[in-house]
Design an enzyme around this catalytic site. Structure first.
Site, short mmCIF file in Angstrom:
data_model
loop_
_atom_site.label_atom_id
_atom_site.label_comp_id
_atom_site.label_asym_id
_atom_site.label_seq_id
_atom_site.Cartn_x
_atom_site.Cartn_y
_atom_site.Cartn_z
CE LYS A 20 50.70 53.89 40.04
NZ LYS A 20 51.06 53.49 38.60
CD GLU B 161 35.73 49.61 38.35
OE1 GLU B 161 35.42 48.51 38.56
OE2 GLU B 161 35.75 50.51 37.59
CB CYS C 127 36.67 46.23 35.30
SG CYS C 127 35.99 47.84 35.32
CD GLU D 9 38.71 41.36 35.31
OE1 GLU D 9 39.75 41.35 36.41
OE2 GLU D 9 38.00 42.30 34.89
#
Lengths: 291, 480
Positions: B183, B257, B291, B388
């Site tokens: 997806k 991840e 990331c 983040e």
């Protein structure tokens, strides 16, 4: 004790079985004990029954000790693990006796288990300075970089040990975690707490730094949830948690994204993969200068 | 146009041959989805690119079944050599269509063509080429002889590197003998659709790769599907947590991840010219929507002022704007939601006492934009040092000793990446040893390679992608 005064006039000096936390042997802060009786129903010991507070103390001790253990050389870690086997060998009779009294084994069977455990410590001792070569790599990247990957310990590992074969089961989960430099908080088999604490004595006298292994005798069902949800635990080894509500434990572990080893037969023992399951691969890119 | 200004140098979109509407790719067929189709807009223009089908639970089920059938009947029984040949074919077609894919990615994602052309797409082809060679060498990945694939892999990928994340997921899975249902992210489904065309051109057997577009619910249905054997996710830590909970108690294998708050550590003996470029690359590459971005700059106190002066000077030369312009350094933020998040967090950084600075730059009227930003005077406890941001925002902290740098770098629940800048090799190696991060770049940053394992410690997830370690994630030991 079992051999009271029938054959000798000397009165035995029974041992108090306490917890093993931070290299010391404290009682449970809860003051609770569990009575252990032998297969014939005779009183053996009042074993400490660890609480949530003890579990937290154990995690704190493990965290404090982990970096030092990990930064010991692989050769040094190997010698310490081998030392565990040596000391265990010298105290074989005691472990056989304890297994006979708690697991109801015939002495010959108990001896087999103790010897298998000793051999398993030796096997793991030999891995400390090899596992990085098996699990690591030099990576041929497309550029002027020196690039290597090495397995490093994941950190603090909380373990529910196998509920059968107390000494061998405990060894099979603790030793692989120690190879690479993890610290361990382990709940041993509820049915054989004596060998767990006696093994702690072996660890305490084998130059293993205090806090690297912490042993919480008690009820796994009571202790495991606290360990599974503890934010300072990096991995949860549920090898011996098959009879607990381990799905809930795995879900609790997901909250802080702990690495989880699922219950038996999750990971084959005595494999490098079993050791590497509790490691993190660190990849370092070093720039090479242009000449 | 002033002296030394650049004339616009836009890459042409004429190479694209897009459809108005894309369907799901299931069992080698393009099928309509059960959900309401959605549009993907170009973040730099807010113009609609195309509409995409939305897969509901029934579609996900069909895709998993198609993948199962292909696994059992075609891909599983196929020799490793032949699987490898298909992957080599795919790698070559990706190279042949590289320009088109780069333009499509830039249009859909908003990242500069310089990056899609020079980083994303070349790495995509390289990833397939690398994994192709593994397909007939699986006995050597370290799991003993004749390791086995898991079966059907469910893969959910993010919007920051749409095609590259697809490659990281699909290539090793197929090389190992799994079939996949993937997806793509809701805001960046376009290049996955082009990848389906590549699979068709390569003659890849039907059902080996299945693509289901949609929003979060589609992904949730996919990872929860009982017919899935392996789940691989790249995305936020929050969603990763939910996925880890969802697969708890199942036999599914999981690799995650997730997020990061990478420390980029600059020592006083660092080669400063390179370090400045590395800092810029670490946080402004892909608008910081990475990331493993070096989003926390830890700079040694003695060189703080010099580093900041030079960094600001360099930031003032960054060209922000049309991602299709070949001179553009910083493109558009991927979505209005992401732009809102960045804006909110930077405002919070200012409210908590940070000194927020951006170079003067004119942002286009249309689209989602955020100027390259640096926040100084940040405390370790500040929101902008802990959360983040996933945007072109650098938080700056200082340190005096290596121990302090290490302690600050590790003071985060994340552990994905870190950078070290120093000319002293022995110190670099010692510091790298102490950092709790899965990837450490020394005197470089944001380098990726299919031969190099990538992945995090702690709440940045688990498992590795790339290298022999990445292959292991898609295999289990053979019968003992």
């Amino acid at each position: 004790m079992t051999t009271t005064t029938k054959t000798t006039t000397r009165l035995d000096v029974p041992k108090t079985y306490k917890l093993f936390i931070g290299g010391a042997f404290p009682r449970s802060e809860s003051g609770r004990v569990t009575e252990v009786r032998d297969p014939k129903g005779a009183f053996v010991a009042n074993v400490a029954r660890a609480s949530r507070k003890d579990a937290r103390d154990a995690v704190r001790a493990a965290r404090k000790a982990q970096a030092g253990w990990a930064s010991a050389t692989a050769y040094n870690r190997g010698q310490v693990l081998y030392r565990v086997a040596e000391v265990l060998e010298g105290r074989k009779a005691q472990f056989v006796d304890e297994l006979v009294r708690t697991e109801g084994l015939k002495p010959a069977r108990a001896q087999e288990q103790v010897e298998a455990a000793i051999d398993l410590w030796v096997w793991h001792a030999g891995w400390t300075d090899k596992i990085a070569q098996v699990g690591g790599s030099a990576n041929p990247v497309a550029g002027p970089y020196f690039n290597i990957s090495v397995p490093e310990p994941t950190g603090v590992v909380a373990v529910v040990a196998p509920q059968q074969q107390g000494l061998l089961g405990l060894t099979s989960v603790v030793a692989p975690a120690l190879v690479t430099g993890n610290a361990v908080v382990v709940v041993p088999a509820a049915s054989s707490p004596l060998v767990a604490i006696s093994l702690s004595e072996v660890l305490a006298t084998s130059d293993l730094p205090g806090g690297v292994v912490n042993v919480l005798t008690g009820d796994p069902a009571e202790l495991a949830p606290w360990l599974a949800s503890h934010a300072d635990v990096n991995a949860l080894d549920l090898t011996g948690a098959g009879d607990l509500d381990w799905v809930e434990l795995e879900q609790a572990a997901a909250e802080t994204l702990k690495r989880v080893v699922r219950p038996e037969p999750g990971l084959a023992p005595e494999t490098p993969q079993r050791i590497l399951a509790l490691t993190e691969t660190k990849t370092v890119w070093h720039t090479k200068s242009r000449l | 146009m002033a002296f030394l200004d650049y004339a616009p140098a836009p890459e042409s979109t004429s190479i694209l041959n897009l459809r108005d509407e894309y369907r799901l790719f299931i069992g080698g067929e393009w099928v309509a989805g059960g959900g309401t189709p959605f549009a993907s807009v170009s973040p730099s223009t807010e113009r609609q690119i195309a509409t995409f089908a939305s897969a509901d639970e029934g579609d996900v089920d069909a895709a998993v079944r198609a993948a199962r059938t292909a696994f059992e009947q075609v891909w599983g029984p196929m020799s490793g050599r032949d699987r490898g040949k298909y992957l080599f074919r795919i790698a070559r077609i990706l190279q042949e269509r590289a320009r088109e894919l780069a333009v499509a990615e830039t249009v859909d994602n908003g990242k500069p063509i310089r990056e899609t052309r020079d980083a994303d797409v070349p790495l995509v082809a390289q990833w397939f080429f690398h994994c192709a060679g593994w397909a007939d060498k699986l006995d050597h990945v370290g799991l003993g002889a004749r390791p086995r694939p898991h079966g059907v892999a469910a893969q959910v990928i993010p919007w920051n590197f749409p095609l590259l994340m697809l490659a990281w997921k699909v290539a090793p899975a197929l090389a190992a003998g799994n079939t996949v249902v993937l997806k793509p992210a809701e805001t960046t489904p376009l290049t996955a659709m082009l990848f389906a065309e590549v699979c068709e051109q390569a003659g890849l057997p039907a059902g080996v790769v299945n693509l289901v577009t949609g929003a979060g619910e589609t992904g949730a249905a996919l990872v929860r599907h009982p017919g899935v054997d392996k789940v691989a996710f790249t995305g936020s830590t929050a969603v990763g947590r939910e996925i880890a909970k969802a697969v708890a108690g199942t036999d599914k294998k999981l690799t995650l991840e997730l997020g990061g708050k990478g420390a980029n550590i600059v020592f006083d003996d660092a080669p400063l010219d390179q370090a400045i470029e590395g800092i810029v690359d670490g946080i402004f590459f892909n608008q910081g929507q990475v990331c493993c971005a070096g989003s926390r700059l830890l700079v040694q106190e003695s060189v703080h002022d010099e580093v900041m002066d030079r960094l600001k000077e360099r930031m003032a030369t960054l060209r922000v704007g049309d991602p299709l312009d070949k001179n553009t350094d910083v493109g558009a933020i991927n979505s209005s939601e992401q732009l809102e998040r960045i804006t909110r967090l930077v405002a919070q950084g200012a409210a908590e006492g940070g000194d927020v600075w951006s170079p003067a730059c004119e942002l286009p009227a249309e689209g989602y934009w955020f100027a390259p930003t640096v926040i100084t005077g940040v405390e370790a406890s500040s929101t902008v040092a802990r959360e983040e941001i996933f945007g072109p925002v650098l938080s700056v902290l200082t340190f005096r000793t290596p121990d302090e740098a290490i302690a600050k770098a590790n003071n985060t629940p994340y552990g994905l990446s870190a950078g070290i800048w120093s000319d002293k090799g022995s110190r670099v190696l010692a510091v790298a040893d102490k950092l709790r991060a899965g990837v450490v770049w020394t005197n470089t940053f944001n380098k990726f390679d299919p031969a190099s394992p990538f992945g995090g410690y702690k709440e940045s997830g688990y498992g590795r992608e790339g290298g022999v370690q990445g292959m292991q994630a898609y295999l289990k030991a053979g019968e003992r």
